[in-house]
Design an enzyme around this catalytic site. Structure first.
Site, PDB file in Angstrom:
ATOM      1  N   LYS A  72      72.104 100.142   2.547  1.00 32.28           N
ATOM      2  CA  LYS A  72      71.862 100.456   1.136  1.00 32.28           C
ATOM      3  C   LYS A  72      72.844 101.477   0.588  1.00 32.28           C
ATOM      4  O   LYS A  72      73.268 101.389  -0.562  1.00 32.28           O
ATOM      5  CB  LYS A  72      70.431 100.939   0.915  1.00 32.28           C
ATOM      6  CG  LYS A  72      70.079 102.220   1.645  1.00 32.28           C
ATOM      7  CD  LYS A  72      68.967 102.037   2.617  1.00 32.28           C
ATOM      8  CE  LYS A  72      69.075 103.073   3.698  1.00 32.28           C
ATOM      9  NZ  LYS A  72      68.092 102.951   4.740  1.00 32.28           N
TER      10      LYS A  72
ATOM     11  N   LYS B 183      68.400 102.741  -2.985  1.00 31.82           N
ATOM     12  CA  LYS B 183      67.723 101.450  -3.160  1.00 31.82           C
ATOM     13  C   LYS B 183      67.460 101.169  -4.647  1.00 31.82           C
ATOM     14  O   LYS B 183      67.602 100.037  -5.105  1.00 31.82           O
ATOM     15  CB  LYS B 183      66.410 101.453  -2.376  1.00 31.82           C
ATOM     16  CG  LYS B 183      66.622 101.540  -0.857  1.00 31.82           C
ATOM     17  CD  LYS B 183      65.324 101.883  -0.135  1.00 31.82           C
ATOM     18  CE  LYS B 183      65.526 102.042   1.356  1.00 31.82           C
ATOM     19  NZ  LYS B 183      64.371 102.649   2.028  1.00 31.82           N
TER      20      LYS B 183
HETATM   21  N1  HSE Z   1      64.078 105.705   6.075  1.00 33.56           N
HETATM   22  C1  HSE Z   1      63.649 104.630   5.231  1.00 33.56           C
HETATM   23  C2  HSE Z   1      62.199 104.840   4.840  1.00 33.56           C
HETATM   24  C3  HSE Z   1      63.743 103.286   5.857  1.00 33.56           C
HETATM   25  O1  HSE Z   1      61.554 105.788   5.275  1.00 33.56           O
HETATM   26  O2  HSE Z   1      61.712 104.026   4.067  1.00 33.56           O
HETATM   27  C4  HSE Z   1      65.139 102.763   5.844  1.00 33.56           C
HETATM   28  O3  HSE Z   1      65.577 102.544   4.544  1.00 33.56           O
END
Ligand code: HSE
Length: 421
Positions: free
Chosen positions: A89, A189
């Site tokens: 991402k 994201k």
């Molecule tokens: N570290 C991210 C989360 C997952 O806790 O959603 C990977 O994108």
């Protein structure tokens, strides 16, 4: 993550053959050799460049994370006319505009399903399920670690530090949790989702980002009393001038479906003008969900399908709207001296800024802080108010004689109001 993809490809190879084309794992490259993983006869190298140099590779699957090596690998794949499927991402949010432009020019397929919300097929939903819609807004719990922590604070009464330690012990949070708890992972994201939803370039720099570290267990409790949950949301909204995108903790009415998505689960709600409101829920991380998304892109490619960059970007005038232009209701927690007239002063200050009060909680018992300090929290839920008015009102409240410290302010997301406020 790579191991999950290898395993799923091996397990599903027979049913994938039904697409009419076979998917064969020919090569694996990893900087850290993992001899215990069964590669099914695929060649192994510790040099990523071996993948793009090889004639028996048609598509490169990038699950290494990070920016620089992944970017080099992506660019090399385009130069070598190889398709790319990535779970990265940060790479797409920060460099996706140029990489996808080059890929499109070269006629390369780019699959990014695994980059956002893990196993939820949200990229597919936006690009193939909802293109007939003008997307009005989307809002998501797109960081599972933050959702786990806020859920633990809400359900188990833990404070932030305890909930974070527990998330680390369970392997949800990294030893360095900065990207998750400060909202950066969610902002990567959200930048991708907003670009695909509104047909604009990815614009990570314009996403307003606030993490969850300042949310106090006390706020989680008061929010519940007021009929809300505190959720780590990413919200992107079409505005009169362009697009507004922000990541921050939000009070969400407990009756909203998204408020019921707890623990490490992710959820994305999308409102389109034709379809109305839709909600997608599922696991946002982990080897299985990520592999599910990566293999989905490979199957789409094998079927000869269009990729995510087919809808990216729609040209046209647009601009990002700064956080100062956002309007929403606010939760305020004002630490006050226990003396007559303080609440009246606070209410009067809000009134001076044109802010009406929708709800109040005031306790008789004092809260005790460090070094024997004491205060009485005044908790206020305001009506919808412009961000700058809220900021100015809070600054004036903090100057009042009877107010003993910093006001904690959390925005309210009434998503079921069609304007997303
Ligand atoms: N570290 C991210 C989360 C997952 O806790 O959603 C990977 O994108």
């Amino acid at each position: 993550m790579g191991r999950g993809v290898v395993g799923l490809l091996q397990r599903e190879s027979a049913s994938l053959a039904a697409t009419g084309r076979t998917l064969q794992l020919t090569r694996v490259a990893s900087r850290t050799p993992r001899p215990e993983v069964d590669l099914g006869g695929a060649a192994f190298s510790t040099d990523l460049a071996d993948l793009t140099a090889a004639d028996d590779v048609d598509v490169v699957v990038e699950v290494i994370g990070g920016e620089e090596d992944a970017k080099t690998l992506f660019a090399a794949a385009i130069a070598a006319n190889k398709h790319v499927v990535t779970a990265n991402k940060a790479l797409i949010a920060l460099h996706g505009n140029e990489l996808m432009r080059d890929a499109r020019r070269a006629g390369i397929f780019v699959g990014i399903e695994a980059a956002v919300a893990g196993g939820i097929p949200i990229i597919n939903a936006l690009t193939r399920g909802l293109p007939a819609n003008r997307i009005e807004w989307l809002a998501g719990i797109i960081n599972g670690t933050s959702n786990y922590i806020l859920t633990a604070m809400s359900e188990g009464g833990q404070d932030f530090a305890t909930a974070l330690r527990e998330a680390q012990r369970l392997g949800y949070a990294e030893p360095d949790p900065t990207f998750d708890v400060e909202g950066i992972d969610a902002a990567h994201k959200l930048a991708i989702l907003a670009g695909l939803a509104f047909g604009t370039p990815f614009d990570f720099a314009s996403v307003h980002v606030e993490g969850i570290a300042d949310v106090d267990a006390e706020d989680v409790g008061y929010a519940r009393e007021l009929g809300y949950r505190i959720k780590p949301l990413g919200i992107a909204r079409r505005t009169a001038r362009g697009v507004e995108a922000r990541v921050h903790p939000c009070l969400t009415p407990e009756s909203d479906l998204i408020a019921k998505v707890d623990g490490v689960m992710n959820a994305v709600q999308v409102r389109g003008d034709a379809v109305g409101s839709t909600l997608y829920v599922g696991p946002g991380a982990g080897a299985g969900p990520t592999a599910s998304a990566v293999v989905a892109d490979l199957v789409e490619l094998a079927r000869g399908g269009a990729d995510s960059c087919a809808v990216f970007p729609i040209e046209g005038d647009w601009e990002s709207s700064p956080i100062g232009e956002v309007s929403c209701a606010h939760y305020l927690n004002v630490p006050a001296e226990d003396q007559p007239g303080v609440f009246a002063d606070v209410a009067q200050t809000l009134g001076r800024h044109g802010i009406s009060i929708e709800g109040v909680i005031q306790r008789a018992e004092a809260v005790r802080g460090a070094r024997g300090s004491e205060w009485v929290p005044i908790v206020i839920l305001t009506d919808v108010v412009a961000e700058l008015d809220a900021e100015r009102a809070v600054a004036d409240i903090e100057k009042l004689a009877g107010v003993t410290g910093r006001v904690r302010r959390i925005r309210v997301a009434n998503l079921e109001n069609s304007d997303g406020e």
